[in-house]
Design an enzyme around this catalytic site. Structure first.
Site, PDB file in Angstrom:
ATOM      1  CB  THR A 122      53.202  54.051  67.673  1.00 20.69           C
ATOM      2  OG1 THR A 122      54.516  54.256  68.168  1.00 20.69           O
ATOM      3  CG2 THR A 122      52.792  55.290  66.872  1.00 20.69           C
ATOM      4  CG  ASP A 123      56.112  54.373  72.277  1.00 21.22           C
ATOM      5  OD1 ASP A 123      56.286  54.333  71.037  1.00 21.22           O
ATOM      6  OD2 ASP A 123      56.965  53.970  73.083  1.00 21.22           O
ATOM      7  CD  GLU A 124      58.188  56.031  66.815  1.00 19.27           C
ATOM      8  OE1 GLU A 124      58.307  56.983  66.030  1.00 19.27           O
ATOM      9  OE2 GLU A 124      58.862  54.990  66.745  1.00 19.27           O
ATOM     10  CE1 TYR A 149      54.444  54.438  62.082  1.00 18.84           C
ATOM     11  CE2 TYR A 149      55.793  55.107  63.951  1.00 18.84           C
ATOM     12  CZ  TYR A 149      54.837  54.278  63.405  1.00 18.84           C
ATOM     13  OH  TYR A 149      54.262  53.288  64.162  1.00 18.84           O
ATOM     14  CE  LYS A 153      50.048  53.969  63.861  1.00 13.72           C
ATOM     15  NZ  LYS A 153      49.317  52.819  63.245  1.00 13.72           N
TER      16      LYS A 153
HETATM   17  P1  NAD Z   1      54.898  46.232  59.381  1.00 18.32           P
HETATM   18  O1  NAD Z   1      55.496  47.337  58.593  1.00 18.32           O
HETATM   19  O2  NAD Z   1      55.724  45.058  59.730  1.00 18.32           O
HETATM   20  O3  NAD Z   1      53.593  45.693  58.651  1.00 18.32           O
HETATM   21  C1  NAD Z   1      52.662  46.550  58.046  1.00 18.32           C
HETATM   22  C2  NAD Z   1      51.727  45.693  57.176  1.00 18.32           C
HETATM   23  O4  NAD Z   1      50.728  46.555  56.624  1.00 18.32           O
HETATM   24  C3  NAD Z   1      52.447  45.019  55.997  1.00 18.32           C
HETATM   25  O5  NAD Z   1      52.049  43.676  55.910  1.00 18.32           O
HETATM   26  C4  NAD Z   1      51.968  45.822  54.790  1.00 18.32           C
HETATM   27  O6  NAD Z   1      51.915  45.066  53.589  1.00 18.32           O
HETATM   28  C5  NAD Z   1      50.574  46.259  55.238  1.00 18.32           C
HETATM   29  N1  NAD Z   1      50.139  47.472  54.543  1.00 18.32           N
HETATM   30  C6  NAD Z   1      50.839  48.624  54.380  1.00 18.32           C
HETATM   31  N2  NAD Z   1      50.117  49.493  53.658  1.00 18.32           N
HETATM   32  C7  NAD Z   1      48.936  48.898  53.384  1.00 18.32           C
HETATM   33  C8  NAD Z   1      47.770  49.295  52.676  1.00 18.32           C
HETATM   34  N3  NAD Z   1      47.687  50.504  52.104  1.00 18.32           N
HETATM   35  N4  NAD Z   1      46.736  48.435  52.592  1.00 18.32           N
HETATM   36  C9  NAD Z   1      46.823  47.203  53.159  1.00 18.32           C
HETATM   37  N5  NAD Z   1      47.892  46.764  53.824  1.00 18.32           N
HETATM   38  C10 NAD Z   1      48.947  47.596  53.936  1.00 18.32           C
HETATM   39  O7  NAD Z   1      54.324  46.943  60.698  1.00 18.32           O
HETATM   40  P2  NAD Z   1      54.273  46.388  62.203  1.00 18.32           P
HETATM   41  O8  NAD Z   1      55.566  46.643  62.863  1.00 18.32           O
HETATM   42  O9  NAD Z   1      53.679  45.030  62.188  1.00 18.32           O
HETATM   43  O10 NAD Z   1      53.218  47.419  62.817  1.00 18.32           O
HETATM   44  C11 NAD Z   1      51.827  47.151  62.734  1.00 18.32           C
HETATM   45  C12 NAD Z   1      51.068  48.311  63.389  1.00 18.32           C
HETATM   46  O11 NAD Z   1      51.487  48.450  64.744  1.00 18.32           O
HETATM   47  C13 NAD Z   1      51.337  49.661  62.727  1.00 18.32           C
HETATM   48  O12 NAD Z   1      50.118  50.372  62.689  1.00 18.32           O
HETATM   49  C14 NAD Z   1      52.333  50.350  63.647  1.00 18.32           C
HETATM   50  O13 NAD Z   1      52.184  51.742  63.610  1.00 18.32           O
HETATM   51  C15 NAD Z   1      51.902  49.788  64.994  1.00 18.32           C
HETATM   52  N6  NAD Z   1      52.968  49.686  66.016  1.00 18.32           N
HETATM   53  C16 NAD Z   1      54.145  49.064  65.722  1.00 18.32           C
HETATM   54  C17 NAD Z   1      55.117  48.926  66.730  1.00 18.32           C
HETATM   55  C18 NAD Z   1      56.430  48.224  66.449  1.00 18.32           C
HETATM   56  O14 NAD Z   1      57.330  48.279  67.296  1.00 18.32           O
HETATM   57  N7  NAD Z   1      56.604  47.547  65.330  1.00 18.32           N
HETATM   58  C19 NAD Z   1      54.871  49.426  68.006  1.00 18.32           C
HETATM   59  C20 NAD Z   1      53.656  50.086  68.257  1.00 18.32           C
HETATM   60  C21 NAD Z   1      52.695  50.188  67.257  1.00 18.32           C
HETATM   61  O1  DAU Z   2      57.892  52.974  69.664  1.00 18.49           O
HETATM   62  C1  DAU Z   2      57.105  52.246  68.765  1.00 18.49           C
HETATM   63  C2  DAU Z   2      57.708  52.309  67.381  1.00 18.49           C
HETATM   64  O2  DAU Z   2      58.866  51.475  67.394  1.00 18.49           O
HETATM   65  C3  DAU Z   2      56.750  51.867  66.279  1.00 18.49           C
HETATM   66  O3  DAU Z   2      55.662  52.749  66.231  1.00 18.49           O
HETATM   67  C4  DAU Z   2      57.448  51.804  64.925  1.00 18.49           C
HETATM   68  O4  DAU Z   2      56.572  51.280  63.952  1.00 18.49           O
HETATM   69  C5  DAU Z   2      58.667  50.906  65.040  1.00 18.49           C
HETATM   70  O5  DAU Z   2      59.390  50.899  63.822  1.00 18.49           O
HETATM   71  C6  DAU Z   2      59.571  51.376  66.171  1.00 18.49           C
HETATM   72  O6  DAU Z   2      60.158  52.668  65.845  1.00 18.49           O
HETATM   73  P1  DAU Z   2      61.707  53.011  66.170  1.00 18.49           P
HETATM   74  O7  DAU Z   2      62.085  54.130  65.322  1.00 18.49           O
HETATM   75  O8  DAU Z   2      61.903  53.117  67.638  1.00 18.49           O
HETATM   76  O9  DAU Z   2      62.385  51.599  65.693  1.00 18.49           O
HETATM   77  P2  DAU Z   2      63.749  51.277  64.934  1.00 18.49           P
HETATM   78  O10 DAU Z   2      63.911  49.795  65.009  1.00 18.49           O
HETATM   79  O11 DAU Z   2      63.840  51.927  63.621  1.00 18.49           O
HETATM   80  O12 DAU Z   2      64.862  51.961  65.867  1.00 18.49           O
HETATM   81  C7  DAU Z   2      64.999  51.632  67.253  1.00 18.49           C
HETATM   82  C8  DAU Z   2      66.120  52.490  67.814  1.00 18.49           C
HETATM   83  O13 DAU Z   2      67.381  52.050  67.285  1.00 18.49           O
HETATM   84  C9  DAU Z   2      66.035  53.963  67.466  1.00 18.49           C
HETATM   85  O14 DAU Z   2      66.536  54.712  68.562  1.00 18.49           O
HETATM   86  C10 DAU Z   2      66.953  54.126  66.264  1.00 18.49           C
HETATM   87  C11 DAU Z   2      68.031  53.100  66.539  1.00 18.49           C
HETATM   88  N1  DAU Z   2      68.650  52.441  65.391  1.00 18.49           N
HETATM   89  C12 DAU Z   2      67.851  51.882  64.434  1.00 18.49           C
HETATM   90  C13 DAU Z   2      68.389  51.175  63.376  1.00 18.49           C
HETATM   91  C14 DAU Z   2      67.509  50.564  62.319  1.00 18.49           C
HETATM   92  C15 DAU Z   2      70.044  52.312  65.309  1.00 18.49           C
HETATM   93  O15 DAU Z   2      70.781  52.833  66.205  1.00 18.49           O
HETATM   94  N2  DAU Z   2      70.579  51.626  64.274  1.00 18.49           N
HETATM   95  C16 DAU Z   2      69.819  51.043  63.294  1.00 18.49           C
HETATM   96  O16 DAU Z   2      70.377  50.390  62.385  1.00 18.49           O
END
Ligand code: NAD
Ligand code: DAU
Length: 338
Positions: A122-124, A149, A153
């Site tokens: 992630t970019d985080e 988180y 990562k």
């Molecule tokens: P998600 O939370 O939707 O899915 C995570 C999955 O991992 C789930 O299906 C869960 O059951 C499985 N899991 C969790 N713990 C586990 C374990 N111990 N063993 C096996 N499986 C397990 O997450 P996502 O949003 O699909 O993100 C996937 C990956 O991409 C993550 O590594 C996250 O850090 C990265 N990522 C997400 C975003 C985003 O915006 N969602 C952006 C950049 C990177």
């Molecule tokens: O940048 C990549 C990341 O993006 C991933 O690594 C994470 O897995 C993914 O969850 C996401 O993280 P964020 O914290 O950016 O996502 P979230 O959807 O929780 O929040 C997006 C933005 O919106 C953040 O600035 C917080 C804000 N927010 C979030 C929720 C859930 C609100 O203002 N209200 C809300 O109800």
């Protein structure tokens, strides 16, 4: 090619498996997922029973399960993680367990069998871009995580890189910005907003809504990962982001309100997230070296995503209930600690 996908019943993993089979229909996939609260077992139901798809329920920390699975494949694409920043405030140790020890367990197996390993990150990990700055994260930005988180990562990225440097493991890493699209859990900002509006409820904006993000449609992310697996240079990191930088949450929310025909009376400002970051990503490297670029504009992607949630209300009802119970618990926690 034979792939081991971890976390394939989550948001991006599900989209990735669908994407991979649409482009490489004769490849084989093993999907290892623990089925945490974030997974939906119905996501890939139509692939079950096919001879090139196998679902294994299990934990990435379970060495006895992981080792034989890794030995059977050519490449591991590692998505499995605890992924929600707000939940990492509630239970940081779970994030250390899954994201750090889980990644380490997979790396050990990959090392044992000398398998290609792609780590989805992630970019985080880079921390936060100051307000009123047009800075963007890139592959050389120092790590500076803010939440449990992003710290977990960041630690996992360091372990992946260390296995390349120390043991010569063939790895690549991608650091991507915020994804949105079908199959995203309704705890996350865009689906939470859409599903609240579909239920006629207010949407929750943290703080003043001025924090900004770099939104990327999940299909564009999946194509980027595919490109890195097929053409990426071993040992390298690639940053991935969207077309539009620095979308403030309040502007995102107003855009969704307008697309759904609602007015701004649906906005409710709630207490801010601690250590609330801002993100924007420079994706020049993957564009120049591998030819990848996003295809979805935010407007097109949001329209398609709203349409998907409108048509899949059964898909999210249970997880939405659970997510809102979690948010109530978090609000109580914030009240106690303020
Ligand atoms: P998600 O939370 O939707 O899915 C995570 C999955 O991992 C789930 O299906 C869960 O059951 C499985 N899991 C969790 N713990 C586990 C374990 N111990 N063993 C096996 N499986 C397990 O997450 P996502 O949003 O699909 O993100 C996937 C990956 O991409 C993550 O590594 C996250 O850090 C990265 N990522 C997400 C975003 C985003 O915006 N969602 C952006 C950049 C990177
Ligand atoms: O940048 C990549 C990341 O993006 C991933 O690594 C994470 O897995 C993914 O969850 C996401 O993280 P964020 O914290 O950016 O996502 P979230 O959807 O929780 O929040 C997006 C933005 O919106 C953040 O600035 C917080 C804000 N927010 C979030 C929720 C859930 C609100 O203002 N209200 C809300 O109800």
């Amino acid at each position: 090619m034979k792939l081991l996908i971890t976390g394939g019943l989550g948001f991006i993993g599900t989209n990735f498996i669908r994407h991979w089979f649409s482009v490489h229909p004769s490849d084989s996939i093993i999907n290892l997922d623990k089925i945490t609260y974030a997974a939906n077992p119905k996501n890939l139901i139509e692939f079950e029973g096919k001879n090139n798809y196998r679902f294994v329920k299990g934990d990435i920390l379970d060495t006895d399960l992981v080792d034989p699975l890794v030995s059977q494949v050519d490449v591991i694409v590692h998505f499995a993680a605890e992924s929600h920043v707000d939940r990492s405030i509630d239970d940081p140790l779970l994030f250390v367990r899954t994201n750090v020890l889980g990644t380490y367990t997979l790396l050990n197996a990959a090392h044992k069998y000398q398998k290609r390993f792609h780590h989805v990150s992630t970019d985080e990990v880079f921390g936060s871009i100051p307000f009123d700055s047009d800075e963007q994260f890139n592959e050389l930005t120092p790590y500076d995580p803010s939440s449990p988180y992003s710290a977990s990562k960041a630690a996992s990225d360091h372990f992946v890189r260390s296995f390349h440097k120390t043991f010569g493991l063939p790895i690549t890493i991608s650091n991507c910005s915020n994804n949105y699209g079908p199959y995203q859990h309704p705890e996350k900002m865009i689906p939470r907003t859409i599903t609240n509006l579909l239920a006629g409820e207010k949407i929750k904006v943290y703080g003043q809504g001025d924090n900004f993000r770099d939104w990327l449609h999940v299909k564009d992310h999946c194509r980027a990962i595919e490109t890195i697996i097929l053409h990426g240079k071993i040992g390298e990191t690639y940053c991935i982001g969207g077309l539009k930088k620095g979308t403030a949450n309040i502007d995102l929310v107003k855009n969704i309100l307008s697309l759904m025909g609602k007015d701004e009376s649906f906005i409710e400002y709630v207490p801010d997230r601690p250590a609330h970051d801002n993100y924007a990503v420079n994706w020049n490297k993957i564009h120049q070296e591998l030819g990848w670029e996003p295809q979805y504009t935010l407007d097109t992607g949001l329209r398609q995503t709203i349409d998907w949630y409108q048509k899949h209300q059964d898909w999210y009802q249970d997880s939405k209930k659970e997510a809102e119970i979690f948010y109530q618990k978090l609000a109580d926690y914030k009240n106690i600690h303020k």
